[in-house]
Scaffold this motif. Structure first.
Motif, PDB file in Angstrom:
ATOM      1  N   GLN A 216       0.752  -1.138  -0.048  1.00 30.81           N
ATOM      2  CA  GLN A 216       0.071  -0.042  -0.128  1.00 30.81           C
ATOM      3  C   GLN A 216       0.866   1.349   0.056  1.00 30.81           C
ATOM      4  O   GLN A 216       1.679   1.433   0.983  1.00 30.81           O
ATOM      5  CB  GLN A 216      -0.751  -0.063   1.464  1.00 30.81           C
ATOM      6  N   ASP A 217       0.808   2.031  -0.968  1.00 33.41           N
ATOM      7  CA  ASP A 217       1.768   3.357  -0.993  1.00 33.41           C
ATOM      8  C   ASP A 217       0.864   4.507  -1.158  1.00 33.41           C
ATOM      9  O   ASP A 217       1.653   5.594  -1.592  1.00 33.41           O
ATOM     10  CB  ASP A 217       2.531   3.039  -2.389  1.00 33.41           C
ATOM     11  N   SER A 218      -0.226   4.609  -0.717  1.00 27.52           N
ATOM     12  CA  SER A 218      -1.028   5.750  -0.655  1.00 27.52           C
ATOM     13  C   SER A 218      -0.558   6.732   0.372  1.00 27.52           C
ATOM     14  O   SER A 218      -0.125   6.111   1.303  1.00 27.52           O
ATOM     15  CB  SER A 218      -2.679   5.596  -0.548  1.00 27.52           C
ATOM     16  N   PRO A 219      -0.591   7.993   0.289  1.00 30.77           N
ATOM     17  CA  PRO A 219      -0.394   8.996   1.329  1.00 30.77           C
ATOM     18  C   PRO A 219      -0.932   8.334   2.682  1.00 30.77           C
ATOM     19  O   PRO A 219      -2.237   8.326   2.663  1.00 30.77           O
ATOM     20  CB  PRO A 219      -0.586  10.213   1.043  1.00 30.77           C
ATOM     21  N   VAL A 220      -0.220   8.818   3.859  1.00 35.29           N
ATOM     22  CA  VAL A 220      -0.996   8.594   5.289  1.00 35.29           C
ATOM     23  C   VAL A 220      -1.933   9.786   5.587  1.00 35.29           C
ATOM     24  O   VAL A 220      -1.423  10.991   5.198  1.00 35.29           O
ATOM     25  CB  VAL A 220       0.367   8.490   6.113  1.00 35.29           C
ATOM     26  N   SER A 221      -2.853   9.578   6.024  1.00 32.09           N
ATOM     27  CA  SER A 221      -3.941  10.386   6.483  1.00 32.09           C
ATOM     28  C   SER A 221      -3.455  11.273   7.546  1.00 32.09           C
ATOM     29  O   SER A 221      -3.087  11.076   8.742  1.00 32.09           O
ATOM     30  CB  SER A 221      -5.053   9.824   6.869  1.00 32.09           C
ATOM     31  N   GLU A 222      -3.448  12.598   7.248  1.00 35.60           N
ATOM     32  CA  GLU A 222      -2.863  13.462   8.148  1.00 35.60           C
ATOM     33  C   GLU A 222      -3.684  13.981   9.610  1.00 35.60           C
ATOM     34  O   GLU A 222      -3.474  13.938  10.424  1.00 35.60           O
ATOM     35  CB  GLU A 222      -2.431  14.958   7.414  1.00 35.60           C
ATOM     36  N   SER A 223      -5.231  13.810   9.086  1.00 38.38           N
ATOM     37  CA  SER A 223      -6.047  13.832  10.093  1.00 38.38           C
ATOM     38  C   SER A 223      -5.986  12.796  10.897  1.00 38.38           C
ATOM     39  O   SER A 223      -6.483  13.094  12.198  1.00 38.38           O
ATOM     40  CB  SER A 223      -7.573  14.099   9.408  1.00 38.38           C
ATOM     41  N   LEU A 224      -5.846  11.519  10.488  1.00 41.50           N
ATOM     42  CA  LEU A 224      -5.642  10.402  11.494  1.00 41.50           C
ATOM     43  C   LEU A 224      -4.442  10.444  12.200  1.00 41.50           C
ATOM     44  O   LEU A 224      -4.428  10.103  13.364  1.00 41.50           O
ATOM     45  CB  LEU A 224      -6.101   9.064  10.769  1.00 41.50           C
ATOM     46  N   ARG A 225      -3.298  11.092  11.614  1.00 44.31           N
ATOM     47  CA  ARG A 225      -2.267  11.187  12.375  1.00 44.31           C
ATOM     48  C   ARG A 225      -2.436  11.996  13.371  1.00 44.31           C
ATOM     49  O   ARG A 225      -1.942  11.859  14.692  1.00 44.31           O
ATOM     50  CB  ARG A 225      -1.043  11.416  11.338  1.00 44.31           C
ATOM     51  N   ALA A 226      -3.403  13.237  13.311  1.00 43.63           N
ATOM     52  CA  ALA A 226      -3.373  14.280  14.374  1.00 43.63           C
ATOM     53  C   ALA A 226      -4.281  13.398  15.345  1.00 43.63           C
ATOM     54  O   ALA A 226      -3.963  13.794  16.564  1.00 43.63           O
ATOM     55  CB  ALA A 226      -4.057  15.194  13.783  1.00 43.63           C
ATOM     56  N   GLU A 227      -5.278  12.745  15.056  1.00 42.21           N
ATOM     57  CA  GLU A 227      -6.267  12.027  15.916  1.00 42.21           C
ATOM     58  C   GLU A 227      -5.502  11.032  16.913  1.00 42.21           C
ATOM     59  O   GLU A 227      -5.627  10.946  18.002  1.00 42.21           O
ATOM     60  CB  GLU A 227      -7.312  11.195  15.077  1.00 42.21           C
ATOM     61  N   PHE A 228      -4.388  10.221  16.343  1.00 39.68           N
ATOM     62  CA  PHE A 228      -3.638   9.292  17.100  1.00 39.68           C
ATOM     63  C   PHE A 228      -2.704  10.062  18.106  1.00 39.68           C
ATOM     64  O   PHE A 228      -2.447   9.652  18.973  1.00 39.68           O
ATOM     65  CB  PHE A 228      -2.915   8.251  16.039  1.00 39.68           C
ATOM     66  N   GLN A 229      -2.105  11.162  17.493  1.00 42.69           N
ATOM     67  CA  GLN A 229      -1.317  12.015  18.140  1.00 42.69           C
ATOM     68  C   GLN A 229      -2.061  12.466  19.649  1.00 42.69           C
ATOM     69  O   GLN A 229      -1.262  12.638  20.640  1.00 42.69           O
ATOM     70  CB  GLN A 229      -0.290  12.991  17.421  1.00 42.69           C
ATOM     71  N   ARG A 230      -3.019  12.992  19.527  1.00 36.76           N
ATOM     72  CA  ARG A 230      -3.830  13.473  20.777  1.00 36.76           C
ATOM     73  C   ARG A 230      -3.922  12.168  21.640  1.00 36.76           C
ATOM     74  O   ARG A 230      -3.982  12.514  22.837  1.00 36.76           O
ATOM     75  CB  ARG A 230      -5.303  13.903  20.198  1.00 36.76           C
ATOM     76  N   ARG A 231      -4.455  11.163  21.252  1.00 36.76           N
ATOM     77  CA  ARG A 231      -4.476   9.925  22.067  1.00 36.76           C
ATOM     78  C   ARG A 231      -3.158   9.741  22.763  1.00 36.76           C
ATOM     79  O   ARG A 231      -3.084   9.385  23.894  1.00 36.76           O
ATOM     80  CB  ARG A 231      -4.968   8.724  21.251  1.00 36.76           C
ATOM     81  N   ARG A 232      -2.133   9.747  21.989  1.00 37.14           N
ATOM     82  CA  ARG A 232      -0.638   9.448  22.700  1.00 37.14           C
ATOM     83  C   ARG A 232      -0.305  10.467  23.533  1.00 37.14           C
ATOM     84  O   ARG A 232       0.274  10.129  24.606  1.00 37.14           O
ATOM     85  CB  ARG A 232       0.263   9.145  21.420  1.00 37.14           C
ATOM     86  N   ASP A 233      -0.746  11.669  23.203  1.00 33.77           N
ATOM     87  CA  ASP A 233      -0.253  12.593  24.424  1.00 33.77           C
ATOM     88  C   ASP A 233      -0.932  12.451  25.423  1.00 33.77           C
ATOM     89  O   ASP A 233      -0.594  13.011  26.577  1.00 33.77           O
ATOM     90  CB  ASP A 233      -0.715  13.977  23.471  1.00 33.77           C
ATOM     91  N   SER A 234      -2.036  11.756  25.706  1.00 35.68           N
ATOM     92  CA  SER A 234      -2.733  11.587  26.878  1.00 35.68           C
ATOM     93  C   SER A 234      -2.366  10.273  27.521  1.00 35.68           C
ATOM     94  O   SER A 234      -2.991   9.854  28.336  1.00 35.68           O
ATOM     95  CB  SER A 234      -4.332  11.543  26.593  1.00 35.68           C
ATOM     96  N   GLY A 235      -1.146   9.704  26.865  1.00 33.07           N
ATOM     97  CA  GLY A 235      -0.776   8.288  27.305  1.00 33.07           C
ATOM     98  C   GLY A 235      -1.199   7.071  26.877  1.00 33.07           C
ATOM     99  O   GLY A 235      -1.032   6.127  27.729  1.00 33.07           O
ATOM    100  N   MET A 236      -2.167   7.101  25.972  1.00 30.69           N
ATOM    101  CA  MET A 236      -2.741   5.963  25.366  1.00 30.69           C
ATOM    102  C   MET A 236      -1.786   5.305  24.049  1.00 30.69           C
ATOM    103  O   MET A 236      -1.013   6.094  23.591  1.00 30.69           O
ATOM    104  CB  MET A 236      -4.066   6.386  24.686  1.00 30.69           C
ATOM    105  N   ARG A 237      -2.112   3.958  23.930  1.00 37.23           N
ATOM    106  CA  ARG A 237      -1.392   3.094  22.874  1.00 37.23           C
ATOM    107  C   ARG A 237      -2.639   2.892  21.982  1.00 37.23           C
ATOM    108  O   ARG A 237      -3.690   2.554  22.334  1.00 37.23           O
ATOM    109  CB  ARG A 237      -0.874   2.062  23.595  1.00 37.23           C
ATOM    110  N   ILE A 238      -2.208   2.949  20.805  1.00 40.25           N
ATOM    111  CA  ILE A 238      -3.273   2.743  19.437  1.00 40.25           C
ATOM    112  C   ILE A 238      -3.313   0.979  19.231  1.00 40.25           C
ATOM    113  O   ILE A 238      -2.481   0.696  18.520  1.00 40.25           O
ATOM    114  CB  ILE A 238      -3.064   3.415  18.379  1.00 40.25           C
ATOM    115  N   VAL A 239      -4.566   0.448  19.338  1.00 39.53           N
ATOM    116  CA  VAL A 239      -4.725  -0.801  19.030  1.00 39.53           C
ATOM    117  C   VAL A 239      -5.806  -0.907  17.904  1.00 39.53           C
ATOM    118  O   VAL A 239      -6.898  -0.079  18.228  1.00 39.53           O
ATOM    119  CB  VAL A 239      -5.109  -1.714  20.447  1.00 39.53           C
TER     120      VAL A 239
END
Length: 362
Positions: free
Chosen positions: A176-199
């Motif tokens: 899969q070589d499509s560009p990474v979703s920047e909105s999803l990247r931002a969503e996940f970063q907010r989760r990680r900033d609160s100490g969460m891991r993404i499953v």
């Protein structure tokens, strides 16, 4: 001179057939007829493929009068288009194609049971009738194709088939070589900033896919997890497990075309299926560089056994699953994609089918 017949125009069968259309030179040159279940997904096919004749017929899972009409329609289409070679995908399509051969005796029939469809067809009160039909129709089948050794095994356990007719051709999985979703990247970063891991779990939310096991594992030891279910939901299954799935750390994301972004951005991809005949999701995710926790079922073991970055848990053991997710999150092992890319490459896939088709018509 060639036709494809599909029992289902969705999920793994649909992906497999579209990969054939894209990768097989023989099909590009010789296949001018595709017969698909219009009652499932009418009108979804790519406009670029309209140079072929697309014919929708009604295909239902249960046996009934509609099957007689379907077989008659197929026979007419095959005769009208001068078809010599048919590749039938799924249990119903295989039945239709081989009944058609009894009328149009010069047909060569390739049958791909697609392990899951054959297994599902061999349950309940119709089991002995279906097995009896399969054993009889195997004699007039030119070749069988299985997408894994496991799919071949479950078919062979139920039936005795001439080994010379059996072909194991693994599905292909493209990088899969499509560009990474920047909105999803931002969503996940907010989760990680609160100490969460993404499953993340990718696939339709239903019993056979094991989403309930992930929810139970979350209840055991997922205080720092946020779990995304990416796929359409089976309403009855979700309603029956409402208490589990209403956990505040479960996000029902729904269907999403850009699953590759989830593969690339998640900390771990969980594949908790109770049964699969091949298993696209863990392979797709692995090629995107994801670490994988997968149920210890034969198809997953066959494809990803003994590779780094993959942990297996015992099927239906939510405690073991919770431990394996924690182990995988803590592990320094990372995927090695090159061997997987070589084994499941689209080029190999198309070439193997070209060899089979050419052998049957020459």
């Amino acid at each position: 001179m060639m036709a494809l017949i599909l029992s289902a125009a969705e999920g793994g069968i649909r992906k497999h057939v579209f990969d054939l259309l894209a990768e097989s030179s023989f099909i590009k040159e010789n296949c001018n007829l595709l017969i698909y279940p219009k009652n499932q997904t009418d009108g979804i096919f790519d406009a670029d493929e309209r140079r072929r004749m697309w014919s929708g017929i009604t295909i239902n899972k249960k046996f009934g009068m509609q099957d007689i009409y379907a077989v008659i329609s197929i026979i007419k289409l095959l005769r009208k288009n001068g078809i010599r070679l048919v590749h039938a995908h799924g249990a119903k399509a295989g039945l239709y194609a081989r009944i058609a051969k009894m009328v149009l005796w010069n047909l060569q029939i390739v049958y791909s049971p697609h392990g899951g469809s054959f297994h599902a067809a061999n349950q309940g009160s119709m089991k002995h009738l279906i097995l009896g039909l399969e054993k009889f129709l195997a004699k007039i089948t030119s070749a069988f194709v299985f997408e894994s050794k496991y799919a071949n095994m479950i078919f062979s356990e139920a039936m005795r088939v001439d080994r010379r007719k059996i072909n194991v051709i693994e599905n292909c999985v493209a990088l899969q070589d499509s560009p990474v979703s920047e909105s999803l990247r931002a969503e996940f970063q907010r989760r990680r900033d609160s100490g969460m891991r993404i499953v993340t779990v990718v696939g339709r939310v239903r019993e056979i896919k094991g989403h309930d096991m992930v929810a139970k594992a979350l209840a055991h030891s997922g205080e720092n997890w946020i779990v995304y279910f990416v796929g359409n939901a089976d309403k009855e299954f979700v309603d029956a497990n409402a208490t589990l799935f209403n956990h505040p750390s479960i996000v029902m994301w729904g269907d999403h075309k850009d699953v590759a972004s989830f593969y690339r951005l998640s900390d771990v991809i969980v594949c908790p299926s109770r049964a699969e005949s091949f298993g696209y999701v863990p392979l797709e995710a692995y090629l995107c560089g994801a670490k994988i926790v997968a149920s210890n079922i034969p198809a997953f073991r066959e494809n990803l056994g003994n590779v780094p970055g993959v942990c297996f848990f015992e099927v239906d053991d939510d405690v073991d699953l919770a431990h394996k997710i924690q182990d995988c999150l803590a592990s320094k092992d990372m995927p090695e994609t090159a061997p997987i890319m070589g084994r499941f490459s689209p080029e190999n896939f198309g070439e193997k089918f070209d060899q089979l088709y050419s052998r049957l018509v020459n």
